[in-house]
Scaffold this active site. Structure first.
Site, PDB file in Angstrom:
ATOM      1  N   PRO A 299      23.119  26.417  42.138  1.00 32.32           N
ATOM      2  CA  PRO A 299      24.433  25.979  42.627  1.00 32.32           C
ATOM      3  C   PRO A 299      25.568  26.077  41.605  1.00 32.32           C
ATOM      4  CG  PRO A 299      23.013  24.080  42.197  1.00 32.32           C
ATOM      5  CD  PRO A 299      22.159  25.305  42.014  1.00 32.32           C
ATOM      6  N   LYS A 303      28.125  29.979  44.535  1.00 38.16           N
ATOM      7  CA  LYS A 303      28.163  31.309  45.152  1.00 38.16           C
ATOM      8  C   LYS A 303      27.386  31.435  46.462  1.00 38.16           C
ATOM      9  CE  LYS A 303      30.801  33.551  42.425  1.00 38.16           C
ATOM     10  NZ  LYS A 303      32.071  33.018  42.895  1.00 38.16           N
ATOM     11  N   TYR A 391      34.581  33.283  39.520  1.00 36.16           N
ATOM     12  CA  TYR A 391      34.580  32.039  40.299  1.00 36.16           C
ATOM     13  C   TYR A 391      35.396  32.201  41.590  1.00 36.16           C
ATOM     14  CZ  TYR A 391      34.077  26.981  40.870  1.00 36.16           C
ATOM     15  OH  TYR A 391      33.727  25.737  41.325  1.00 36.16           O
TER      16      TYR A 391
END
Ligand code: PHB
Length: 417
Positions: A299, A303, A391
């Site tokens: 986690p 993604k 990100y």
């Protein structure tokens, strides 16, 4: 007992009503391609099961561009950066300044609610609470999925293509014979202890904290409910921790230099394992795997949901080419195109994990080196730009200019597979 199954037909049989399956069915319907979605779970379970909550820019663009983004834009929160904390100090990574992109905090089960509502409003065929699901004849051009409907009727659903979107424990992954696949698997020696607490937010943006006691993450679900995690042993028994012990651990990892967690009653807790997995290829004949059925990520990089969405955006383009133009070209390249991004996400998630987690086997050199890495990352424009790009998410592959998703894919170059 053994009455003939009820025969039904669709073009795409979608196994799994999670982010991959529901988004695929939604996108296909916009292109006039019918599908039936089945899931073992009840609708209420799907709409309430707590998962992660970060949507990449591309996921947001795809949702808003295809008519399922209204609540996300009003109820979700746009986040233009995150804080990385180490040695008790926060340093901000400014996504928008570095990349022009942002993420949205909007819980996965809210995404699923929106997709289910959209499918039902469009007359979509969703079957919840089914059982005894099996996949047949995927190496022919007339595959089928058999299952028992919620009312007990046996159904044989004939189709042209099966989309395996039923997660890491589903039947789709196992429908790929072992001698026809390579499994890439990595288990991390950590778990995440996750809590939900009734408290105001501790921070406007997510805080990823490195500390000598291990990693912690401060996230949010709403103005009154917060999501927090801290690294733990994957075999940890969450039920054996008192609330006070949980708060003491979080405080020790995160508080300091003016930063203090807002605490409240803990209303949910659990331990999440951390694993990486990729299957290669992501198809077997007419069975195409997407989302967690094809890969799992830890986690740390947030993604999982985003990969499910990008997989089916690529798969939808391929299915449009197949059904509208009769060409298998994009179906044949689906796995290659999708796995390109999957492996970038695997690297990113592994890298964030290794940079921020305490490794019980690390020596003093390894622990000190980690701080050097975090300093280098947070103080260098090049370093923080890599984090910000990864990100907020890489562009979704744009393979079919005639696709209903083509206009929603931003920042991407056309790519010929
Ligand atoms: C979450 O809010 O649950 C969350 C956010 C970011 C992550 C993982 C989980 O990297």
């Amino acid at each position: 007992m053994n009455a003939e199954p009820l025969k039904a037909r669709t073009r795409v049989a979608v196994i799994g009503a999670g982010p991959a399956g529901l988004m695929l069915s939604h996108l296909l319907s916009l292109s006039g391609i019918d599908s039936v979605v089945i899931d073992l779970r009840e609708r209420a379970d799907i709409e309430t099961t707590l998962r992660a909550g970060i949507l990449e820019q591309g996921t947001v663009d795809l949702m808003t561009g295809t008519g399922v983004g209204a609540r996300l834009l009003t109820e979700g929160q746009r986040h233009e950066g995150i804080a990385i904390r180490s040695r008790g100090e926060s340093r901000r990574i400014d996504f928008t300044a570095l990349t022009g992109r942002a993420v949205h905090l909007y819980p996965q089960h809210e995404v699923l609610k929106d997709l289910i509502a959209a499918r039902l409003a469009a007359g979509g065929d969703l079957r919840f609470g089914v059982s005894e699901v099996s996949v047949h004849d995927v190496t022919t051009d007339a595959p089928s999925v058999r299952f028992t409907d919620a009312d007990g009727t046996r159904v044989e659903l004939s189709c042209a293509v099966v989309a395996g979107c039923d997660g890491s424990q589903g039947v789709s992954r196992t429908a790929v014979p072992e001698d026809a696949r390579t499994d890439y698997f990595h288990a991390y020696p950590h778990g995440w202890f996750g809590i939900l607490t009734e408290a105001p937010p501790s921070s406007d943006e997510l805080v990823y904290a490195h500390s000598e006691r291990g990693f912690a993450l401060i996230s949010s679900r709403s103005p009154s409910v917060q999501r927090m995690y801290f690294q733990c042993d994957p075999a940890e028994d969450a039920g054996s921790w008192s609330d006070e012990r949980i708060w003491a651990e979080l405080r020790a990892r995160v508080n300091g230099n003016g930063f203090e967690l807002e605490e409240g009653p803990i209303i949910q807790r659990g331990v999440i394992p951390m694993r990486s997995y990729v299957i290669d290829p992501m198809r077997h004949g007419r069975l195409f795997l997407a989302g967690d059925a094809a890969h799992t990520v830890p986690p740390t990089g947030a993604k999982g949901l985003n990969l499910a969405v990008s997989d089916v955006a690529v798969l939808c383009q391929a299915l449009e080419r197949f059904f509208h133009q009769g060409s298998t070209e994009l179906l044949d390249s689906y796995g290659r195109t999708a796995s390109d991004r999957v492996w970038r996400a695997q690297h990113f998630s592994w890298w964030m994990t290794s940079m921020l987690h305490a490794d019980a086997d690390a020596d003093a050199f390894g622990r000190r080196r980690q701080l050097g890495e975090i300093d280098q990352l947070t103080e260098s424009v090049a370093g923080s730009t890599y984090l910000a790009e990864a990100y907020t998410g890489w562009p979704i592959a744009h393979t079919n200019p005639d696709s209903v998703v083509a206009d929603t894919i931003t920042g991407s170059a056309d790519r010929t597979p």
